[in-house]
Design a protein around this motif. Structure first.
Motif, short mmCIF file in Angstrom:
data_model
loop_
_atom_site.label_atom_id
_atom_site.label_comp_id
_atom_site.label_asym_id
_atom_site.label_seq_id
_atom_site.Cartn_x
_atom_site.Cartn_y
_atom_site.Cartn_z
N GLU A 1 32.39 21.75 -14.67
CA GLU A 1 32.01 22.49 -15.94
C GLU A 1 32.63 23.89 -16.15
N GLU A 2 32.86 24.59 -15.16
CA GLU A 2 33.94 25.52 -15.26
C GLU A 2 35.17 25.46 -15.84
N VAL A 3 35.97 24.25 -15.37
CA VAL A 3 37.04 23.80 -16.01
C VAL A 3 36.93 23.60 -17.59
N VAL A 4 36.05 22.75 -17.76
CA VAL A 4 35.89 22.39 -19.16
C VAL A 4 35.62 23.68 -20.20
N SER A 5 34.74 24.37 -19.59
CA SER A 5 34.18 25.67 -20.37
C SER A 5 35.41 26.39 -20.50
N SER A 6 36.36 26.62 -19.58
CA SER A 6 37.37 27.62 -19.57
C SER A 6 38.41 27.02 -20.68
N THR A 7 38.70 25.91 -20.60
CA THR A 7 39.38 25.15 -21.57
C THR A 7 39.04 25.56 -22.99
N LYS A 8 37.88 25.19 -23.11
CA LYS A 8 37.21 25.39 -24.59
C LYS A 8 37.46 26.76 -25.02
N GLU A 9 37.21 27.72 -24.20
CA GLU A 9 37.30 29.10 -24.47
C GLU A 9 38.77 29.48 -24.77
N LYS A 10 39.76 28.77 -24.31
CA LYS A 10 41.20 29.04 -24.50
C LYS A 10 41.46 28.72 -25.87
N MET A 11 40.74 27.31 -26.16
CA MET A 11 41.11 26.64 -27.58
C MET A 11 40.33 27.59 -28.76
N LEU A 12 39.39 28.01 -28.49
CA LEU A 12 38.79 28.85 -29.23
C LEU A 12 39.46 30.26 -29.55
N ALA A 13 40.21 30.75 -28.55
CA ALA A 13 41.03 31.98 -28.95
C ALA A 13 42.07 31.52 -29.45
N GLN A 14 42.84 30.25 -29.36
CA GLN A 14 43.79 30.02 -29.96
C GLN A 14 43.71 29.84 -31.65
N PHE A 15 42.65 29.31 -31.97
CA PHE A 15 41.98 29.20 -33.47
C PHE A 15 41.56 30.42 -33.81
N ASN A 16 41.27 31.54 -33.05
CA ASN A 16 41.12 32.73 -33.63
C ASN A 16 39.32 32.64 -33.92
N MET A 17 38.55 31.62 -33.03
CA MET A 17 37.28 31.34 -33.47
C MET A 17 36.32 32.16 -32.44
N PRO A 18 35.08 32.98 -32.84
CA PRO A 18 34.39 33.46 -31.81
C PRO A 18 33.52 32.43 -31.15
N MET B 1 35.39 19.42 -30.51
CA MET B 1 35.92 20.41 -29.40
C MET B 1 35.66 19.63 -28.04
N ASN B 2 34.56 19.25 -27.73
CA ASN B 2 34.26 18.58 -26.26
C ASN B 2 35.37 17.42 -26.08
N ASN B 3 35.58 16.72 -27.12
CA ASN B 3 36.65 15.22 -27.09
C ASN B 3 37.87 16.06 -26.89
N TYR B 4 38.08 17.01 -27.72
CA TYR B 4 39.58 17.56 -27.82
C TYR B 4 39.95 18.19 -26.41
N ALA B 5 38.99 18.96 -25.85
CA ALA B 5 38.96 19.68 -24.56
C ALA B 5 39.23 18.59 -23.09
N ASN B 6 38.37 17.35 -23.32
CA ASN B 6 38.67 16.55 -22.37
C ASN B 6 39.84 15.67 -22.52
N GLN B 7 40.40 15.08 -23.82
CA GLN B 7 41.69 14.68 -23.95
C GLN B 7 42.72 15.54 -23.37
N TYR B 8 42.75 16.86 -23.68
CA TYR B 8 43.79 17.73 -23.23
C TYR B 8 43.71 17.75 -21.62
N LEU B 9 42.65 17.60 -21.19
CA LEU B 9 42.48 18.01 -19.39
C LEU B 9 43.03 16.55 -18.79
#
Length: 439
Positions: A360-377, A387-395
Motif C-alpha cells: 500500500e505504501e509503494v502504490v500510495s507513494s507512486t500516486k503521490e508522485k504522479m499527482l505532483a507531476q501533473f500539479n494536482m493536489p 489513476m490506480n490503473n496507471y500506477a499499477n501499470q507503471y509499477l
C-alpha cells in the motif's frame, strides 16, 4: 549432495559442492521428458520422440542446464539456512572449466566467497543539521521567477535588457554556424551591441569576451559541449531574426489558480503566505537531504569493518564484464567501498529495527508522485480508477523494476529517519545564501 564452507581468513572462504549422479539424475530425466513432448524432429510425431534420441542429441546441454539450476537452488538454500553474510554472490573457481560433461558422473564445484563481518553502528557520532532562515530577498526572487515563468511571450521590434535574441550565429574565420537563442542577461562585455537591435541587424563580437570566458555560457549559446567550447575563440557574427520578451505575469486569480488549484488562494495576502510556506517546505526538504547525506558520510567514515577488498574487486569485474575495466575499478574503488559500506549499514538498520515497506505504501507513494507531476493536489473522484490503473501499470513495467526501485527508495527513507532518531543532530540556523553554498 554435500555443501561445505571453509573459511580461509577473516573475510574470505571457499564454498564446495559435491554432486553425485543420484542428486541430479531425476531432474535431468524430467527435463528430457518435457523436451521430448515439445521437440519436432523429422520422422517422429510431436510428443513421440524417444527419450534416448533426445539424450543423444541434447543430453549434454540438458545436463549442464539441470546441474546449474540445481546448484543455484541449493547454494541459495544453504546460504539462507546458515545465515551466511555474503558480499555479492559466490564466484566459480577456474577449475570448473575442466569438467568432462560427457563422461563424469560425480561433480565437484568450488566457489570463492567474500564474507561480510558483523559490526557496530557508530551511532554515538553527532551530525550537523540546518534550519534555513527565510529572508525577503529569497521571497522576492521567487516572485520574479514565477512572474517570468508564467508571463506572456511577445516579439518586440527592438531589443532591451533581459530579452532573448534568436538568430544565426556564425564564426568569422571558421566553419561553425548555428541557429541559436542568446539571452542578453548572460552577455558580460559589449552588452550595448545587443541593445536596440532589430530583425536583420548583424552584431560582430569576440565570443569569449562577450560571455566572460564562461564555458558554461558558451556551451549554452552554441549547443556544443563544454570540452569543445574550451577551445572556441575569435570573432563571431550574429544575424538577428527575432526578439523574444517575457512580460511579467500579473498577480491575479488566474495565476493563483494555476499555481495552487481552483480558488485555493483568493487574495495577494493568501498568495504571499502560500509562497512563503512553499519556499520554507522546499528548504526544509533540502535541509533534510543534506542532513541525510551527513548521516551517511559520518557512518560510512566511522564504521569499523574489515572487508574482502580483493574479492570485491573481482566480483565487480565479473558482474560488470565488458562495462568496467580493471583500471576503472581501481580508479573508483573508494566510491564502490563507500556504497558497499552504506548498503551494509542500511541492511543492519532494517534487520535490527524490523523495518518494512507495505504494498500500500509503494502504490500510495507512486500516486503521490504522479499527482505532483501533473500539479494536482488530489485525485478527482472520476479519475480515481484511472489513476490506480496507471500506477499499477507503471509499477509492473520492466518486469517490476519500477516497483523494486520505489520499494528500495521508501525503505532507504525509513532507514535514514530511524538513524536521525538515534543519532545526535546538532541544529544550526543558517541564511538561505549560506545554505545554497553548502548544498
Amino acid at each position: 549432495m554435500n555443501i561445505t564452507l571453509n573459511q580461509t581468513d577473516g573475510t574470505n572462504a571457499q564454498l564446495k559442492v559435491v554432486l553425485e549422479e543420484s542428486d541430479y539424475a531425476p531432474k535431468v530425466d524430467q527435463q528430457v521428458k518435457e523436451f521430448s513432448k515439445k521437440a519436432q524432429i523429422k520422422g517422429f510425431r510431436p510428443g513421440k520422440v524417444p527419450a534416448g534420441l533426445i539424450k543423444k542429441m541434447y543430453g549434454k546441454s540438458i545436463l549442464v542446464e539441470a546441474i546449474n539450476k540445481l546448484l543455484q537452488e541449493e547454494i541459495s538454500k544453504y546460504i539462507k539456512d546458515n545465515d551466511v553474510k555474503l558480499l555479492g554472490e559466490p564466484l566459480p573457481e577456474p577449475s570448473q572449466e575442466n569438467i568432462d560433461w560427457d563422461n563424469q558422473k560425480d561433480f565437484e564445484f568450488t566457489y570463492a566467497v567474500g564474507l561480510l563481518p558483523d559490526f557496530n553502528l557508530p551511532l554515538d557520532k553527532s551530525v550537523e543539521g540546518y534550519t534555513v532562515e527565510l529572508d525577503q530577498t529569497t521571497v522576492d526572487e521567487a516572485y520574479e521567477n514565477l512572474k517570468r515563468q508564467f508571463g506572456k511571450t511577445t516579439n518586440p521590434e527592438t531589443s532591451e535588457e533581459g530579452d532573448f535574441i534568436y538568430g544565426d550565429l556564425k564564426q568569422v574565420d571558421g566553419e561553425f554556424e548555428s541557429k541559436t537563442l542568446i539571452p542578453t542577461s548572460r552577455v558580460v562585455e559589449g552588452k550595448e551591441q545587443f541593445m536596440g537591435v532589430k530583425a536583420g541587424d548583424t552584431i560582430r563580437f569576440d565570443i569569449r569576451k562577450a560571455f566572460g570566458d564562461d564555458n558554461s555560457a558558451l556551451a549554452h549559446v552554441t549547443g556544443l559541449s563544454k570540452d569543445v567550447v574550451a577551445d572556441l575563440n575569435g570573432e563571431f557574427e550574429f544575424t538577428v531574426e527575432k526578439i523574444n520578451r517575457t512580460e511579467a505575469a500579473e498577480l491575479n486569480q488566474e495565476l493563483f489558480d494555476k499555481l495552487f488549484g481552483k480558488d485555493e488562494v483568493k487574495t495577494e495576502e493568501e498568495f504571499d503566505a502560500k509562497i512563503r510556506e512553499t519556499i520554507k517546505e522546499n528548504y526544509e526538504r533540502e535541509a533534510d537531504n543534506l542532513l541525510y547525506r551527513n548521516i551517511i558520510d559520518t557512518l560510512v567514515d566511522n564504521v569499523e569493518a574489515e572487508l574482502p577488498t580483493e574479492f570485491f574487486k573481482r566480483w565487480l569485474q565479473v558482474t560488470n564484464e565488458g562495462r568496467l575495466t580493471t583500471e576503472q575499478i581501481e580508479e573508483n574503488f573508494d566510491k564502490y567501498l563507500k556504497e558497499l559500506k552504506w548498503s551494509m549499514i542500511k541492511n543492519k538498520v532494517v534487520e535490527e529495527n524490523e523495518l518494512k515497506v507495505s504494498n500500500e505504501e509503494v502504490v500510495s507513494s507512486t500516486k503521490e508522485k504522479m499527482l505532483a507531476q501533473f500539479n494536482m493536489p488530489e485525485v478527482p473522484e472520476e479519475l480515481v480508477e484511472s489513476m490506480n490503473n496507471y500506477a499499477n501499470q507503471y509499477l509492473q513495467q520492466d518486469n517490476g523494476r519500477n516497483y523494486i526501485n520505489e520499494y528500495e527508495q521508501l525503505l532507504a527513507e525509513k532507514v535514514l529517519a530511524k538513524l536521525k532518531e538515534k543519532m545526535t543532530v546538532v541544529e544550526k540556523t543558517i541564511s538561505t545564501e549560506d545554505f545554497k553554498n553548502l548544498s
